[in-house]
Scaffold this motif. Structure first.
Motif, PDB file in Angstrom:
ATOM      1  N   GLN A 161      59.328  34.522  16.668  1.00 35.86           N
ATOM      2  CA  GLN A 161      59.694  33.296  16.080  1.00 35.86           C
ATOM      3  C   GLN A 161      58.374  32.636  15.376  1.00 35.86           C
ATOM      4  OE1 GLN A 161      60.532  31.152  19.591  1.00 35.86           O
ATOM      5  NE2 GLN A 161      58.454  31.297  20.488  1.00 35.86           N
ATOM      6  N   ASP A 162      57.171  33.276  15.367  1.00 36.64           N
ATOM      7  CA  ASP A 162      56.109  32.312  14.680  1.00 36.64           C
ATOM      8  C   ASP A 162      56.009  33.196  13.384  1.00 36.64           C
ATOM      9  OD1 ASP A 162      55.658  30.682  16.455  1.00 36.64           O
ATOM     10  OD2 ASP A 162      54.654  31.877  17.785  1.00 36.64           O
ATOM     11  N   ALA A 163      56.937  34.227  12.894  1.00 36.64           N
ATOM     12  CA  ALA A 163      56.988  35.101  11.734  1.00 36.64           C
ATOM     13  C   ALA A 163      55.877  36.118  11.834  1.00 36.64           C
ATOM     14  CB  ALA A 163      56.894  34.256  10.443  1.00 36.64           C
ATOM     15  N   ASN A 164      55.281  36.425  13.053  1.00 33.18           N
ATOM     16  CA  ASN A 164      54.340  37.552  13.182  1.00 33.18           C
ATOM     17  C   ASN A 164      54.941  39.119  13.172  1.00 33.18           C
ATOM     18  OD1 ASN A 164      52.005  35.705  13.257  1.00 33.18           O
ATOM     19  ND2 ASN A 164      52.729  35.249  15.318  1.00 33.18           N
ATOM     20  N   GLN A 165      54.517  39.847  12.407  1.00 31.23           N
ATOM     21  CA  GLN A 165      55.057  41.229  12.274  1.00 31.23           C
ATOM     22  C   GLN A 165      54.097  42.000  13.243  1.00 31.23           C
ATOM     23  OE1 GLN A 165      54.639  43.595   8.958  1.00 31.23           O
ATOM     24  NE2 GLN A 165      53.371  41.998   7.785  1.00 31.23           N
ATOM     25  N   ASN A 166      52.795  41.774  13.479  1.00 27.01           N
ATOM     26  CA  ASN A 166      51.865  42.431  14.105  1.00 27.01           C
ATOM     27  C   ASN A 166      51.865  41.678  15.459  1.00 27.01           C
ATOM     28  OD1 ASN A 166      51.253  44.080  11.968  1.00 27.01           O
ATOM     29  ND2 ASN A 166      49.536  42.596  11.356  1.00 27.01           N
ATOM     30  N   ILE A 167      52.425  42.404  16.756  1.00 24.93           N
ATOM     31  CA  ILE A 167      52.379  41.926  17.975  1.00 24.93           C
ATOM     32  C   ILE A 167      51.081  42.278  18.819  1.00 24.93           C
ATOM     33  CG2 ILE A 167      53.894  41.757  19.916  1.00 24.93           C
ATOM     34  CD1 ILE A 167      56.189  42.968  18.220  1.00 24.93           C
ATOM     35  N   THR A 168      50.569  41.396  19.611  1.00 26.46           N
ATOM     36  CA  THR A 168      49.339  41.374  20.084  1.00 26.46           C
ATOM     37  C   THR A 168      49.510  41.465  21.642  1.00 26.46           C
ATOM     38  OG1 THR A 168      48.769  39.376  19.707  1.00 26.46           O
ATOM     39  CG2 THR A 168      47.847  40.971  18.221  1.00 26.46           C
ATOM     40  N   THR A 169      50.491  41.137  22.093  1.00 29.08           N
ATOM     41  CA  THR A 169      50.900  40.651  23.472  1.00 29.08           C
ATOM     42  C   THR A 169      51.054  42.342  24.172  1.00 29.08           C
ATOM     43  OG1 THR A 169      51.841  38.713  23.108  1.00 29.08           O
ATOM     44  CG2 THR A 169      52.229  39.754  25.193  1.00 29.08           C
ATOM     45  N   TYR A 170      50.448  42.476  25.518  1.00 25.08           N
ATOM     46  CA  TYR A 170      50.687  43.693  25.803  1.00 25.08           C
ATOM     47  C   TYR A 170      50.948  43.412  27.439  1.00 25.08           C
ATOM     48  CZ  TYR A 170      48.769  46.697  22.492  1.00 25.08           C
ATOM     49  OH  TYR A 170      48.728  47.381  21.138  1.00 25.08           O
ATOM     50  N   ASP A 171      51.241  44.427  28.275  1.00 26.68           N
ATOM     51  CA  ASP A 171      51.841  44.213  29.680  1.00 26.68           C
ATOM     52  C   ASP A 171      53.179  43.977  29.212  1.00 26.68           C
ATOM     53  OD1 ASP A 171      49.580  44.753  31.165  1.00 26.68           O
ATOM     54  OD2 ASP A 171      48.920  42.863  30.856  1.00 26.68           O
ATOM     55  N   TYR A 172      53.953  42.873  29.725  1.00 28.87           N
ATOM     56  CA  TYR A 172      55.183  42.258  29.686  1.00 28.87           C
ATOM     57  C   TYR A 172      55.381  41.568  28.548  1.00 28.87           C
ATOM     58  CZ  TYR A 172      59.896  41.182  31.003  1.00 28.87           C
ATOM     59  OH  TYR A 172      61.342  40.701  30.888  1.00 28.87           O
ATOM     60  N   LEU A 173      56.342  41.742  27.666  1.00 25.20           N
ATOM     61  CA  LEU A 173      56.576  40.876  26.654  1.00 25.20           C
ATOM     62  C   LEU A 173      58.430  40.793  26.554  1.00 25.20           C
ATOM     63  CD1 LEU A 173      55.964  39.134  23.990  1.00 25.20           C
ATOM     64  CD2 LEU A 173      56.156  41.146  22.623  1.00 25.20           C
ATOM     65  N   GLU A 174      58.741  39.612  26.840  1.00 22.51           N
ATOM     66  CA  GLU A 174      60.095  39.253  26.511  1.00 22.51           C
ATOM     67  C   GLU A 174      60.339  38.757  25.040  1.00 22.51           C
ATOM     68  OE1 GLU A 174      63.539  36.161  28.219  1.00 22.51           O
ATOM     69  OE2 GLU A 174      61.806  36.904  29.791  1.00 22.51           O
ATOM     70  N   LEU A 175      61.113  39.541  24.285  1.00 22.68           N
ATOM     71  CA  LEU A 175      61.217  39.515  23.022  1.00 22.68           C
ATOM     72  C   LEU A 175      62.006  37.941  22.544  1.00 22.68           C
ATOM     73  CD1 LEU A 175      62.414  42.875  21.864  1.00 22.68           C
ATOM     74  CD2 LEU A 175      60.028  42.029  21.968  1.00 22.68           C
ATOM     75  N   ASP A 176      61.121  37.306  21.551  1.00 19.19           N
ATOM     76  CA  ASP A 176      61.627  36.020  21.104  1.00 19.19           C
ATOM     77  C   ASP A 176      63.287  36.208  20.421  1.00 19.19           C
ATOM     78  OD1 ASP A 176      59.454  34.687  21.517  1.00 19.19           O
ATOM     79  OD2 ASP A 176      58.565  35.356  19.540  1.00 19.19           O
ATOM     80  N   HIS A 177      63.355  37.345  19.947  1.00 21.83           N
ATOM     81  CA  HIS A 177      64.749  37.732  19.298  1.00 21.83           C
ATOM     82  C   HIS A 177      65.302  39.144  19.679  1.00 21.83           C
ATOM     83  CE1 HIS A 177      64.131  34.061  16.583  1.00 21.83           C
ATOM     84  NE2 HIS A 177      63.016  34.737  16.503  1.00 21.83           N
ATOM     85  N   PRO A 178      66.002  39.359  20.660  1.00 21.73           N
ATOM     86  CA  PRO A 178      66.504  40.615  21.250  1.00 21.73           C
ATOM     87  C   PRO A 178      67.266  41.011  20.078  1.00 21.73           C
ATOM     88  CG  PRO A 178      66.655  38.911  22.791  1.00 21.73           C
ATOM     89  CD  PRO A 178      66.234  38.360  21.824  1.00 21.73           C
ATOM     90  N   PHE A 179      67.183  42.456  19.654  1.00 23.53           N
ATOM     91  CA  PHE A 179      67.880  43.047  18.932  1.00 23.53           C
ATOM     92  C   PHE A 179      68.638  44.418  19.198  1.00 23.53           C
ATOM     93  CE2 PHE A 179      63.392  44.597  18.900  1.00 23.53           C
ATOM     94  CZ  PHE A 179      63.775  45.855  19.085  1.00 23.53           C
ATOM     95  N   THR A 180      69.701  44.764  18.575  1.00 22.43           N
ATOM     96  CA  THR A 180      70.389  45.829  18.686  1.00 22.43           C
ATOM     97  C   THR A 180      69.784  47.026  18.124  1.00 22.43           C
ATOM     98  OG1 THR A 180      72.238  44.649  18.805  1.00 22.43           O
ATOM     99  CG2 THR A 180      72.470  46.980  18.409  1.00 22.43           C
ATOM    100  N   ALA A 181      69.650  48.107  18.925  1.00 25.01           N
ATOM    101  CA  ALA A 181      69.005  49.474  18.311  1.00 25.01           C
ATOM    102  C   ALA A 181      69.489  50.635  19.091  1.00 25.01           C
ATOM    103  CB  ALA A 181      67.298  49.209  18.547  1.00 25.01           C
ATOM    104  N   ASN A 182      69.311  51.835  18.362  1.00 26.80           N
ATOM    105  CA  ASN A 182      69.609  53.056  19.034  1.00 26.80           C
ATOM    106  C   ASN A 182      68.371  54.097  18.877  1.00 26.80           C
ATOM    107  OD1 ASN A 182      69.987  54.200  16.363  1.00 26.80           O
ATOM    108  ND2 ASN A 182      72.110  54.487  16.953  1.00 26.80           N
ATOM    109  N   THR A 183      67.453  53.521  17.978  1.00 23.62           N
ATOM    110  CA  THR A 183      66.210  54.367  17.665  1.00 23.62           C
ATOM    111  C   THR A 183      64.996  53.193  17.413  1.00 23.62           C
ATOM    112  OG1 THR A 183      67.608  55.882  16.355  1.00 23.62           O
ATOM    113  CG2 THR A 183      65.273  56.048  16.391  1.00 23.62           C
ATOM    114  N   LEU A 184      64.119  53.521  17.947  1.00 26.08           N
ATOM    115  CA  LEU A 184      63.036  52.558  18.002  1.00 26.08           C
ATOM    116  C   LEU A 184      61.794  53.300  17.144  1.00 26.08           C
ATOM    117  CD1 LEU A 184      62.972  50.844  21.428  1.00 26.08           C
ATOM    118  CD2 LEU A 184      63.619  49.985  19.378  1.00 26.08           C
ATOM    119  N   ARG A 185      60.727  52.726  16.559  1.00 24.31           N
ATOM    120  CA  ARG A 185      59.631  53.111  16.028  1.00 24.31           C
ATOM    121  C   ARG A 185      58.535  52.267  16.236  1.00 24.31           C
ATOM    122  NH1 ARG A 185      60.855  55.764  10.039  1.00 24.31           N
ATOM    123  NH2 ARG A 185      61.789  57.758  10.839  1.00 24.31           N
TER     124      ARG A 185
END
Length: 381
Positions: A161-185
């Motif tokens: 939500q802060d327009a960051n593509q580089n995520i620095t939160t480790y351990d547990y992170l609840e996503l600001d914008h959950p998304f639909t996916a069948n494949t993750l990279r």
């Protein structure tokens, strides 16, 4: 709202989303939102129509606790990577770590891919970052997540939500914008990544299965007999875990017993094509089995098969399997469709009450393979 790339700023920008409707009175159209919406009210705004404005609809929803459930199981068969270190390969990502980026690599150059086989709403991630020969001023603990789905086949980059593509939160992170996916990279700035869990829930479509021509009508011959016990027991939903599915053999890791689930991308395929092959399901408790749903695996199709069932062994004795017999007390052989593009419905009359079920191929097209679901319910007796 969707995130669009404006130069290199990745700025959030308001974009109107237009959804496709149906073209006739009877077809069902499924629209999956690119990310979840939390709201008390949902308003549908007609844009174009034929004749008059009207609709019938259902909404795919979930409560927060269900949405944050870890997706299980995710096995090493579902993992691949552009970089495979001899000491920390991608197969170690759940137990030790995957070495994604070393000093000689560019940050985010390499990625690790997870195949989920069906669309999930991804709501949270739990990762660990492990330092590996860090060099001051070079390393970054950030990671990026890209995804695609059955409805969005192009890769999309997750941006918070802060327009960051580089995520620095480790351990547990609840996503600001959950998304639909069948494949993750997942690409890593530097270091070694361990995946503890990925949370979400499977998005079940409303499109009915393509049942085989001449398949038994459940409402007339099946549900009228077993109307209290017609439920999927859990192969497709993965309630039945990987270690509960076994087989006589598998041609490769992609066609393992764990792939023998209804609507799986690959399906189980035996290494050998003879009547010594079998596919077995072990249930957590005794269940009442009232029917099966069967699909082909790739181009492998069962044409004729038998069933056996069993119970837990007593006093470490060898487990005994019993042949499934029909109402005339003869061994029942089932005939399946010659089509590889439909779902076969197989009622079990009489029903089976047991802890184990074994499928015995007797005749097949091309090769031995299947994808299946068991219908029934837990035995409360």
């Amino acid at each position: 709202m969707q995130f669009l790339y404006e130069n290199d700023n990745y700025a959030p920008k308001q974009v109107e989303q237009i959804f496709e409707g149906n073209m006739d009175h009877n077809s069902i159209v499924k629209n999956i939102l690119p990310y979840s919406v939390t709201s008390d009210i949902l308003r549908v705004i007609p844009v174009t129509w034929q004749n008059d404005i009207c609709l019938r609809l259902d909404v795919i929803t979930g409560i927060k606790a269900d949405c944050l459930t870890p997706i299980e199981p995710i096995s090493i068969e579902q993992v691949s990577a552009t970089k495979e270190d001899i000491n920390y390969p991608s197969s170690y990502v759940f137990t030790s770590c995957w070495l994604g980026t070393e000093l000689d690599d560019q940050p985010f150059e390499n990625w690790l891919q997870l195949e989920l086989y069906q669309d999930y709403l991804i709501t949270a991630v739990n990762f660990d970052w492990i330092e590996y020969e860090a060099k001051s001023g070079y390393e970054t603990k950030a990671y990026r997540i890209s995804y695609k789905s059955n409805t969005q086949e192009e890769w999309h980059l997750y941006i918070d939500q802060d327009a960051n593509q580089n995520i620095t939160t480790y351990d547990y992170l609840e996503l600001d914008h959950p998304f639909t996916a069948n494949t993750l990279r997942i690409s890593l700035g530097f270091g070694c990544l361990r995946i503890n869990s990925i949370s979400g829930f499977a998005i079940k479509g409303v499109q009915p299965p393509n049942y085989c021509e001449g398949s038994v009508e459940m409402e007339d011959q099946f549900l009228s007999i077993y109307d209290d016990c017609p439920f999927p027991i859990g192969l497709e939903s993965v309630k039945v875990k990987e270690n509960q599915l076994t087989a006589s053999s598998s041609i490769d890791v992609y066609h393992s017993p764990n792939s023998g689930r209804l609507n799986h991308l690959y399906g189980w395929q035996a290494e050998f094509n003879n009547q010594e092959q079998w596919f077995q399901i072990q249930f957590d408790q005794r269940v009442i089995m009232t029917g099966l749903l069967l699909q082909a695996s790739d181009n492998c199709n069962l044409r004729r098969f038998a069933l056996q069932f069993s119970y837990p062994s007593v006093d470490n004795n060898e487990m005994m399997f019993y042949d499934y017999k029909n109402m005339m007390n003869s061994i029942q052989e089932f005939m399946a469709s010659d089509s590889v593009n439909c779902t076969e419905r197989v009622p079990l009359i009489p029903y089976i009450r047991a802890n184990y079920l074994k499928v015995l191929p007797l005749e097949w097209d091309n090769c031995i393979g299947l994808r299946m679901e068991v219908l029934g319910c837990n035995d409360k007796g």
